[in-house]
Design an enzyme around this catalytic site. Structure first.
Site, PDB file in Angstrom:
ATOM      1  N   HIS A 234       0.821  -1.215   0.000  1.00 52.62           N
ATOM      2  CA  HIS A 234       0.000   0.000   0.000  1.00 52.62           C
ATOM      3  C   HIS A 234       0.854   1.263   0.000  1.00 52.62           C
ATOM      4  CE1 HIS A 234      -3.365   2.585   1.774  1.00 52.62           C
ATOM      5  NE2 HIS A 234      -3.880   2.044   0.683  1.00 52.62           N
TER       6      HIS A 234
ATOM      7  N   LYS B 215       3.173   4.393  -1.265  1.00 48.24           N
ATOM      8  CA  LYS B 215       3.276   5.282  -2.421  1.00 48.24           C
ATOM      9  C   LYS B 215       4.598   6.029  -2.283  1.00 48.24           C
ATOM     10  CE  LYS B 215      -1.339   4.742  -1.779  1.00 48.24           C
ATOM     11  NZ  LYS B 215      -1.970   4.175  -0.588  1.00 48.24           N
TER      12      LYS B 215
ATOM     13  N   LYS C   3      -4.010  10.701   5.060  1.00 48.30           N
ATOM     14  CA  LYS C   3      -3.667   9.945   6.265  1.00 48.30           C
ATOM     15  C   LYS C   3      -2.612  10.764   7.016  1.00 48.30           C
ATOM     16  CE  LYS C   3      -4.193   6.744   2.675  1.00 48.30           C
ATOM     17  NZ  LYS C   3      -5.542   6.394   2.788  1.00 48.30           N
TER      18      LYS C   3
END
Length: 482
Positions: free
Chosen positions: A213, A215, A402
């Site tokens: 997950h 990036k 986030k």
């Protein structure tokens, strides 16, 4: 100190990873098999042993390696002097030392990037300036206007002699045609599929549950980008009233609100190490000889710790450090998160902080790309509101950020959601920044998002319709399998 107790009554079977609408459909089809493969587990109980480090001097790492104790003390005293006249900074510094992981690095420049357009401009400019290598790790890389723009830029640099290495998650890119990646490979780009969904293509033990997950973009080992932003045209518009481009968003879908970081300095070396380790763990072809770890250079004065987590580790360092920071909070806990399906310990930490007078605020999505996750998260609202936690739902955009800011001095931006999936099953990546300089920037962004959100009150929430309550109940049943 990290304690690993026997599973508590609140423990549940480990769920497969949420990974977009197409992948979610696949996982639901595979659910009967997955249920037979999962085992009971609970997240570790986190008890930061601050006293264990209180007497030892904190050592920072700079561009030329570890700093001396006087050099480290001078930098930390400077950060402390720019903050409040309390021991808040010292407490958060101590907890960072208590969580074992990558080094605290100084000499970094950190730029906060908001939404896709600004982030993509910065990323493409860095790619265009590349002279030696480009390492990209992404969850989603769509075959759309934005994805094709990035593909063209990467191919152009590869043809110039810059080595491009791309690590893409199999589930996240499930909707991207194989031909899209084949054109990159044909141009010389090294493309590696993380944990293929097809078990016949697995290079190691097949683990459908584990997903990448992260990036991350690292250029020449000197500049790096990380956060929540994938490579997709859903990010073509800004989230504060700017109109998306018609050619990119013909379906008039809402824009996405997200946050990224651009970093220069010694922290980039830590990010590069994580990329190289993940590539090797996935048994990718040996990377062509390049100077992947150049001598770090000082670029600013930010103190940064890079935290990568993996389900193969005993516990998530991101989960541990976040819980520790919340547990040490004295004034504020400000969280912005896209997917909120908290475990019992995170819920308890938020409630305990509110009970001791900390201003706990959550900015969560007002709409989402995941119906089940959205309503599962809402199922915790009443409990949190009763505890004094303030909840806001972002309007006008799909929230995908986030971020966390605690006491104005401990901040994190990354890919980690506040759910069991991120803490137990995903490879995630966050940066932690210490000090008020970056904290003020993140607070300004949080305040702007809060102004674009609707406050949820307990009285209002208790009046919600039976239909909404039914959706929450149903979604909570599936919360651990989303």
């Amino acid at each position: 100190m990290l304690q690993h107790p026997h599973p508590s009554p609140a423990a549940r079977p480990q769920p497969p990873r949420r990974c977009g609408s197409a992948c979610r459909a696949l996982l639901l089809l595979c659910l009967p098999v997955l249920l037979g493969l999962t085992c009971c587990a609970s997240l570790p109980t986190i008890v930061p042993d601050l006293a264990r480090h209180s007497g030892a001097p904190v050592q920072l790492q700079g561009a030329r390696g570890p700093l001396t104790a006087p050099q480290s003390r001078a930098i930390l005293d400077g950060l402390r002097a720019r903050g409040q006249d309390t021991d808040i900074f010292a407490r958060h510094l101590a907890l960072e030392e208590a969580i074992v992981g990558s080094p605290l690095t100084t000499g970094n420049a950190v730029q906060l990037l908001q939404d896709g357009p600004a982030t993509y401009r910065a990323m493409l400019a860095a790619i265009a300036a590349a002279r030696e290598h480009i390492n990209m790790e992404t969850y989603i890389l769509d075959d759309d206007e934005v994805g094709r723009h990035f593909a063209a830029a990467l191919i152009a640099k590869q043809r110039e002699g810059v080595q491009v290495n791309l690590l893409r998650d199999s589930a996240g890119t499930i909707g991207t045609p194989a031909a899209f990646f084949q054109q990159l490979s044909d141009a010389g780009v090294r493309v590696l599929e993380f944990n293929p969904l097809n078990p016949l293509a697995a290079r190691r033990g097949w683990e459908l549950n584990q997903r990448d997950h992260r990036k991350l973009l690292v250029v020449d080992g000197r500049v790096a980008f990380l956060g929540g932003i994938n490579i997709s045209s859903v990010y073509s518009g800004g989230s504060f009233g700017k109109k998306p481009r018609p050619q990119a968003r013909a379906d008039s879908a809402p824009t996405w609100r997200d946050t990224d970081l651009q970093l220069r300095g010694p922290a980039v070396t830590e990010l590069q190490k994580l990329f190289l380790a993940n590539w090797a763990a996935q048994q990718g072809e040996p990377l062509r000889d390049r100077d992947y770890l150049p001598t770090p250079q000082s670029a600013g004065r930010q103190v940064v710790r890079i935290i990568g987590s993996s389900p193969e580790e005993a516990f998530s360092l991101i989960y541990a450090t976040l819980l520790s920071a919340i547990g040490s909070a004295e004034t504020t806990v400000h969280l912005t998160n896209a997917y909120f399906v908290p475990d019992p310990q995170l819920l308890a930490a938020l409630e305990a902080a509110a009970a001791r007078g900390v201003d706990v605020r959550l900015i969560l999505p007002g709409q989402s790309d995941s119906w089940l996750v959205f309503h599962a998260g809402r199922g915790y609202y009443e409990r949190l509101l009763r505890a004094g936690v303030k909840i806001f739902e972002r309007r006008g955009a799909i929230l995908h950020s986030k971020t966390a800011l605690i006491d104005g001095v401990w901040a994190t931006v990354g890919s980690t959601n506040l759910d069991w999936r991120s803490f137990l099953h995903n490879h995630e990546l966050n940066a932690v920044m210490l000090g008020t300089e970056f904290g003020l920037q993140l607070q300004a962004m949080f305040t702007r998002d809060e102004a674009a959100s609707e406050a949820i009150t307990l009285t209002q929430w208790q009046r919600r319709s039976p239909a909404l309550r039914l959706k929450e109940w149903f979604a909570r049943l599936w919360a651990y399998w989303l």
